[in-house]
Write an enzyme that holds these catalytic residues in place. Structure first.
Site, PDB file in Angstrom:
ATOM      1  CG  LEU A 140      -0.353  26.818  -0.328  1.00  0.00           C
ATOM      2  CD1 LEU A 140      -0.173  27.322   1.084  1.00  0.00           C
ATOM      3  CD2 LEU A 140       0.888  26.078  -0.800  1.00  0.00           C
ATOM      4  CB  THR A 177     -10.868  25.381  -3.740  1.00  0.00           C
ATOM      5  OG1 THR A 177     -10.727  26.137  -4.936  1.00  0.00           O
ATOM      6  CG2 THR A 177     -12.342  25.119  -3.467  1.00  0.00           C
ATOM      7  CE  LYS A 199     -13.075  26.970  -7.069  1.00  0.00           C
ATOM      8  NZ  LYS A 199     -12.960  26.898  -8.528  1.00  0.00           N
TER       9      LYS A 199
HETATM   10  N1  LIG Z   1      -6.327  23.578 -11.373  1.00  0.00           N
HETATM   11  C1  LIG Z   1      -7.482  24.196 -11.439  1.00  0.00           C
HETATM   12  O1  LIG Z   1      -8.172  24.156 -12.473  1.00  0.00           O
HETATM   13  C2  LIG Z   1      -8.005  24.988 -10.268  1.00  0.00           C
HETATM   14  C3  LIG Z   1      -8.948  25.982 -10.524  1.00  0.00           C
HETATM   15  C4  LIG Z   1      -9.440  26.747  -9.470  1.00  0.00           C
HETATM   16  C5  LIG Z   1      -9.008  26.488  -8.179  1.00  0.00           C
HETATM   17  N2  LIG Z   1      -8.102  25.483  -7.962  1.00  0.00           N
HETATM   18  C6  LIG Z   1      -7.681  25.259  -6.572  1.00  0.00           C
HETATM   19  O2  LIG Z   1      -6.445  25.947  -6.395  1.00  0.00           O
HETATM   20  C7  LIG Z   1      -5.620  25.218  -5.467  1.00  0.00           C
HETATM   21  C8  LIG Z   1      -4.309  24.852  -6.153  1.00  0.00           C
HETATM   22  O3  LIG Z   1      -4.612  24.043  -7.281  1.00  0.00           O
HETATM   23  P1  LIG Z   1      -3.490  23.599  -8.348  1.00  0.00           P
HETATM   24  O4  LIG Z   1      -4.232  23.075  -9.511  1.00  0.00           O
HETATM   25  O5  LIG Z   1      -2.484  24.679  -8.511  1.00  0.00           O
HETATM   26  O6  LIG Z   1      -2.848  22.380  -7.552  1.00  0.00           O
HETATM   27  P2  LIG Z   1      -1.351  21.782  -7.577  1.00  0.00           P
HETATM   28  O7  LIG Z   1      -0.696  21.984  -8.889  1.00  0.00           O
HETATM   29  O8  LIG Z   1      -1.510  20.389  -7.049  1.00  0.00           O
HETATM   30  O9  LIG Z   1      -0.585  22.671  -6.507  1.00  0.00           O
HETATM   31  C9  LIG Z   1      -0.828  22.523  -5.145  1.00  0.00           C
HETATM   32  C10 LIG Z   1       0.089  23.446  -4.366  1.00  0.00           C
HETATM   33  O10 LIG Z   1      -0.066  23.170  -2.963  1.00  0.00           O
HETATM   34  C11 LIG Z   1       1.217  22.796  -2.431  1.00  0.00           C
HETATM   35  N3  LIG Z   1       1.039  21.845  -1.343  1.00  0.00           N
HETATM   36  C12 LIG Z   1       0.303  20.704  -1.348  1.00  0.00           C
HETATM   37  N4  LIG Z   1       0.358  20.119  -0.142  1.00  0.00           N
HETATM   38  C13 LIG Z   1       1.168  20.879   0.632  1.00  0.00           C
HETATM   39  C14 LIG Z   1       1.607  20.810   1.980  1.00  0.00           C
HETATM   40  N5  LIG Z   1       1.220  19.818   2.792  1.00  0.00           N
HETATM   41  N6  LIG Z   1       2.419  21.784   2.442  1.00  0.00           N
HETATM   42  C15 LIG Z   1       2.807  22.812   1.635  1.00  0.00           C
HETATM   43  N7  LIG Z   1       2.425  22.939   0.344  1.00  0.00           N
HETATM   44  C16 LIG Z   1       1.605  21.988  -0.141  1.00  0.00           C
HETATM   45  C17 LIG Z   1       1.963  22.224  -3.600  1.00  0.00           C
HETATM   46  O11 LIG Z   1       3.353  22.212  -3.322  1.00  0.00           O
HETATM   47  P3  LIG Z   1       4.326  21.172  -4.093  1.00  0.00           P
HETATM   48  O12 LIG Z   1       4.655  21.832  -5.398  1.00  0.00           O
HETATM   49  O13 LIG Z   1       5.468  21.020  -3.182  1.00  0.00           O
HETATM   50  O14 LIG Z   1       3.542  19.890  -4.268  1.00  0.00           O
HETATM   51  C18 LIG Z   1       1.570  23.227  -4.680  1.00  0.00           C
HETATM   52  O15 LIG Z   1       2.234  24.456  -4.507  1.00  0.00           O
HETATM   53  C19 LIG Z   1      -6.450  24.028  -5.026  1.00  0.00           C
HETATM   54  O16 LIG Z   1      -7.136  24.359  -3.855  1.00  0.00           O
HETATM   55  C20 LIG Z   1      -7.425  23.824  -6.184  1.00  0.00           C
HETATM   56  O17 LIG Z   1      -8.610  23.156  -5.781  1.00  0.00           O
HETATM   57  C21 LIG Z   1      -7.574  24.756  -8.972  1.00  0.00           C
END
Ligand SMILES: NC(=O)c1ccc[n+]([C@@H]2O[C@H](COP(=O)([O-])OP(=O)(O)OC[C@H]3O[C@@H](n4cnc5c(N)ncnc54)[C@H](OP(=O)(O)O)[C@@H]3O)[C@@H](O)[C@H]2O)c1
Length: 303
Positions: free
Chosen positions: A84, A114, A189
């Protein structure tokens, strides 16, 4: 002690599901969606939940069962993965209405988003109070590696969890680094993402500098690409910056969150992150001016 395990084989219907645990996957966003889909396609028993239900429903085609709530998703699951946005969203899924922890006694919770050190410590405590084993396992690598099952998993937590999680991590990543007690994965991380943030900022500033000197920035990128100075990540981000296509692989809002978590952790540890601290105000302004959901390479626009 750090142990790095390359993922030598992926779980397949032929060799895996009998040994592989049932997995509840909570959070099917840009990273979690392809990760959960890979697990389901790999033959594991996967139940998915996402706040925006349509994003979870899309994974049914890959063989995942779609749950209406976190607590429904974890019913019968040996492993619970959270991917998340941040600490508050993760806590909400764990202990909010229909939260999963009350239904997960005896399970292993693998926290892969993260969320920083303070949230990791706090959630590890809540997990222990519910009789749930906590593994802190954020990932390095963005959407492309998530789709390809090529993430690097920065895992930390009890040794007993390692065998159970091996078939899961083999599907998700190309390598798993086991870093000791829970919390060390998150520390690693933050350190790795500080490198990423500083490299991205350096790339943006370098291109801007070249442009202002009247040089062709694309020519500078070609020059760097053919030089040991041209880190592959920076060269790739430089080309994205010059293309002007900021479709997100890693959203600026998350990169900013990570840089803020790192600066806070450094302050608490007595370290000085002068470079990362200096980029924060401009990254905040860039995010606030309509680019929060764009790729972090959008910081070039204000460099
Ligand atoms: N993208 C990258 O390159 C990358 C790489 C490594 C680590 N990360 C980390 O991995 C995590 C996810 O990243 P992502 O890129 O997949 O982000 P994302 O596409 O923005 O997805 C975020 C997720 O969190 C959910 N969410 C957000 N606020 C919420 C709330 N208040 N209650 C319940 N669910 C909630 C979203 O649900 P909805 O679909 O309903 O919005 C979605 O499932 C983050 O911590 C990010 O820093 C990302």
């Amino acid at each position: 002690m750090t142990t790095i395990q390359p993922a030598e084989q992926h779980v397949t219907a032929a060799n895996g599901p009998a040994a592989a645990p049932a997995v509840a996957f909570l959070g099917t966003g840009r990273m979690g969606g392809p990760m959960a889909a890979n697990l389901a396609r790999g033959g594991l028993d996967v139940r998915v939940w996402n706040r925006t239900a349509a994003r979870a429903a899309a994974i049914a085609a890959d063989g995942a069962a779609v749950a209406a709530s976190p607590s429904e998703a974890v019913s019968g699951a040996r492993v619970v993965i959270t991917m998340l946005a941040d600490g508050p969203a993760t806590e909400q899924a764990a202990t909010g209405p229909d939260g999963f922890l009350a239904a997960a006694k005896g399970a292993i919770w693998v926290q892969m988003g993260t969320i920083g050190i303070e949230w990791t410590d706090r959630l590890a405590g809540v997990a222990a109070a519910h009789g749930v084993t906590f593994v802190d396992a954020p990932v390095s690598g963005s959407e492309g590696p998530a789709r390809a099952g090529q993430l690097t998993i920065l895992a930390s937590g009890p040794d007993e969890a390692r065998d159970v999680l091996a078939p899961v991590f083999q599907v998700l990543g190309r390598a798993t680094a086991w870093l000791g007690e829970a919390g060390n994965g998150t520390r690693a991380k933050l350190v790795v993402n500080t490198w990423l943030a500083d490299l991205t900022e350096t790339t943006a500033e370098t291109l801007s500098f070249a442009r202002r000197l009247g040089l062709d920035p694309a020519g500078i990128v070609d020059l760097l690409a053919d030089n040991p100075l041209g880190a592959p990540y920076a060269v790739q981000k430089a080309r994205v910056m010059l293309s002007g296509d900021f479709s997100p692989a890693f959203a600026l809002k998350h990169a900013l969150k990570d840089a803020e978590l790192a600066v806070g952790a450094a302050r608490d540890a007595g370290a000085n992150l002068a470079l990362t601290s200096a980029l924060l105000p401009r990254w905040r302004d860039t995010a606030a001016s309509g680019h929060a959901d764009d790729d972090l390479s959008a910081v070039y626009l204000t460099a």
